[in-house]
Design a protein around this motif. Structure first.
Motif, PDB file in Angstrom:
ATOM      1  N   HIS A  85       1.098  -1.289   0.061  1.00  0.00           N
ATOM      2  CA  HIS A  85       0.073  -0.451  -0.012  1.00  0.00           C
ATOM      3  C   HIS A  85       0.779   1.058   0.027  1.00  0.00           C
ATOM      4  O   HIS A  85       1.953   1.184   0.563  1.00  0.00           O
ATOM      5  CB  HIS A  85      -0.923  -0.133   0.845  1.00  0.00           C
ATOM      6  N   CYS A  86       0.306   2.584  -0.617  1.00  0.00           N
ATOM      7  CA  CYS A  86       0.916   3.219  -0.631  1.00  0.00           C
ATOM      8  C   CYS A  86       0.559   4.577   1.056  1.00  0.00           C
ATOM      9  O   CYS A  86      -0.105   4.269   1.718  1.00  0.00           O
ATOM     10  CB  CYS A  86       0.409   4.199  -1.602  1.00  0.00           C
ATOM     11  N   PRO A  87       2.486   3.774   1.910  1.00  0.00           N
ATOM     12  CA  PRO A  87       1.844   4.762   2.697  1.00  0.00           C
ATOM     13  C   PRO A  87       1.611   5.769   2.573  1.00  0.00           C
ATOM     14  O   PRO A  87       0.902   6.520   4.047  1.00  0.00           O
ATOM     15  CB  PRO A  87       3.762   4.326   2.996  1.00  0.00           C
ATOM     16  N   LEU A  88       1.359   6.773   2.303  1.00  0.00           N
ATOM     17  CA  LEU A  88       1.000   7.883   2.463  1.00  0.00           C
ATOM     18  C   LEU A  88      -0.967   8.336   2.416  1.00  0.00           C
ATOM     19  O   LEU A  88      -1.528   8.156   2.986  1.00  0.00           O
ATOM     20  CB  LEU A  88       1.257   9.068   1.180  1.00  0.00           C
ATOM     21  N   CYS A  89      -1.430   7.630   1.164  1.00  0.00           N
ATOM     22  CA  CYS A  89      -2.910   7.241   1.330  1.00  0.00           C
ATOM     23  C   CYS A  89      -3.244   6.331   1.807  1.00  0.00           C
ATOM     24  O   CYS A  89      -4.428   5.870   1.794  1.00  0.00           O
ATOM     25  CB  CYS A  89      -2.914   7.864  -0.147  1.00  0.00           C
ATOM     26  N   LEU A  90      -2.409   5.536   2.055  1.00  0.00           N
ATOM     27  CA  LEU A  90      -2.850   3.846   1.627  1.00  0.00           C
ATOM     28  C   LEU A  90      -3.439   2.804   1.313  1.00  0.00           C
ATOM     29  O   LEU A  90      -4.391   1.533   0.986  1.00  0.00           O
ATOM     30  CB  LEU A  90      -3.310   4.003   3.620  1.00  0.00           C
ATOM     31  N   TYR A 136       5.544   4.934  -3.710  1.00  0.00           N
ATOM     32  CA  TYR A 136       4.488   5.789  -3.420  1.00  0.00           C
ATOM     33  C   TYR A 136       3.335   5.380  -4.251  1.00  0.00           C
ATOM     34  O   TYR A 136       4.193   4.979  -5.254  1.00  0.00           O
ATOM     35  CB  TYR A 136       4.855   7.522  -3.139  1.00  0.00           C
ATOM     36  N   CYS A 137       2.426   6.692  -4.645  1.00  0.00           N
ATOM     37  CA  CYS A 137       1.214   5.482  -5.600  1.00  0.00           C
ATOM     38  C   CYS A 137       1.565   7.018  -6.424  1.00  0.00           C
ATOM     39  O   CYS A 137       1.282   8.393  -6.228  1.00  0.00           O
ATOM     40  CB  CYS A 137       0.480   5.249  -5.338  1.00  0.00           C
ATOM     41  N   VAL A 138       0.703   6.842  -7.762  1.00  0.00           N
ATOM     42  CA  VAL A 138       0.860   7.850  -8.876  1.00  0.00           C
ATOM     43  C   VAL A 138       0.022   9.135  -8.387  1.00  0.00           C
ATOM     44  O   VAL A 138       0.281  10.361  -8.418  1.00  0.00           O
ATOM     45  CB  VAL A 138       0.621   7.324 -10.120  1.00  0.00           C
ATOM     46  N   ALA A 139      -1.494   8.881  -7.262  1.00  0.00           N
ATOM     47  CA  ALA A 139      -1.941  10.168  -7.279  1.00  0.00           C
ATOM     48  C   ALA A 139      -1.568  10.838  -6.224  1.00  0.00           C
ATOM     49  O   ALA A 139      -1.368  11.889  -5.960  1.00  0.00           O
ATOM     50  CB  ALA A 139      -2.852   9.392  -6.966  1.00  0.00           C
ATOM     51  N   CYS A 140      -0.516  10.234  -4.625  1.00  0.00           N
ATOM     52  CA  CYS A 140      -0.244  11.601  -4.575  1.00  0.00           C
ATOM     53  C   CYS A 140       1.915  11.700  -5.019  1.00  0.00           C
ATOM     54  O   CYS A 140       1.547  12.886  -4.651  1.00  0.00           O
ATOM     55  CB  CYS A 140       0.886  10.289  -3.496  1.00  0.00           C
ATOM     56  N   ARG A 141       1.612  10.957  -6.165  1.00  0.00           N
ATOM     57  CA  ARG A 141       2.778  12.013  -6.958  1.00  0.00           C
ATOM     58  C   ARG A 141       2.432  13.414  -6.954  1.00  0.00           C
ATOM     59  O   ARG A 141       2.790  14.401  -7.205  1.00  0.00           O
ATOM     60  CB  ARG A 141       4.123  11.277  -8.050  1.00  0.00           C
TER      61      ARG A 141
HETATM   62 ZN   LIG Z   1      -0.799   7.099  -2.518  1.00  0.00          ZN
END
Ligand SMILES: [Zn+2]
Ligand SMILES: [Zn+2]
Length: 236
Positions: free
Chosen positions: A4-9, A22-27
């Motif tokens: 899981h992305c540690p920022l948005c889970l 991290y995931c594309v959305a967080c970037r």
């Molecule tokens: Zn994320």
């Protein structure tokens, strides 16, 4: 690899090949999301392009550094990530924020060549109690990513200071005055320094450290913080 992305889970199904933390959305949310004042790091009002010399917030402030790089405002998901990165279990969150901040730094055209990455130190007793200095976590990952020398012991806290977040903005400058020492000043001669911290609010801590490093010969100091809190909120 985390699932899981540690920022948005969110599940990391849309993970980027070369940025697994991290995931594309967080970037897309965090990297160069909106134009900011390069002098103070605050968001610019609509209609202003990036890179202005000073904004309405900082025009009358005496800031000693050359610029501020940040992921965004100290609110929402980013604020939660900053809090999580202070915990002993927060290493993945810190790594993701560091990666995003390093990407932002790499995309910042005015940054120029950096010689040293230096984290804002915390008092040794506080570090033992907490188990981690989030600024050091961020700084280590940014230095590695930018391939720059990392100097976590160059600065030391000279005495016990009250937490900046416990003080009114006006009292913060006095609280940190002469609060830091430089262990190896020769490393700073003509150096461009990236000074790293997790949050900036009044900027008093970074201003004090910048002045100290300049007196030791640092030629440029850029402050990199995960989150920028508007003046009046908690933080350093
Ligand atoms: Zn994320
Ligand atoms: Zn500004």
């Amino acid at each position: 690899m985390p699932a899981h992305c540690p920022l948005c889970l969110d599940s990391l199904t849309d993970r980027l090949d070369n940025s697994p933390e991290y995931c594309v959305a967080c970037r897309e949310q965090f990297v160069c999301a909106e134009p900011r004042c390069r002098r103070c790091g605050n968001r610019l009002p609509p209609g202003h392009g990036p890179g202005r010399d000073a904004c309405d917030v900082c025009r009358d402030l005496r800031l000693k550094w050359d610029g501020v790089i940040t992921l965004g405002d100290h609110s929402g998901l980013l604020q939660q990530a900053v809090i999580a990165a202070k915990q002993a279990s927060g290493a993945p969150v810190a790594a993701a924020m560091a990666e995003l901040l390093a990407t932002t730094a790499a995309q910042t055209d005015w940054l120029g060549k950096v010689d040293l990455v230096i984290p804002t130190p915390i008092y040794w007793l506080r570090r033992i109690r907490r188990g981690v200095n989030p600024a050091e976590r961020l700084g280590a990952a940014i230095a590695k990513r930018l391939n720059v020398k990392f100097c976590p012991r160059l600065l030391k806290v000279a005495r016990i200071m009250r937490k900046q977040s416990e003080l009114r903005i006006a009292a913060r400058r006095a609280n940190v005055r002469d609060g830091f020492r430089v262990r190896t000043p020769h490393l700073l001669t003509n150096a461009t320094v990236l000074l790293v911290d997790d949050v900036m609010t009044s900027g008093a801590t970074a201003n004090e450290i910048t002045g100290k490093m300049r007196r030791c010969g640092a030629s440029r100091v850029i402050v990199a913080v995960a989150a920028r809190a508007p003046r009046g909120e908690t933080g350093n």
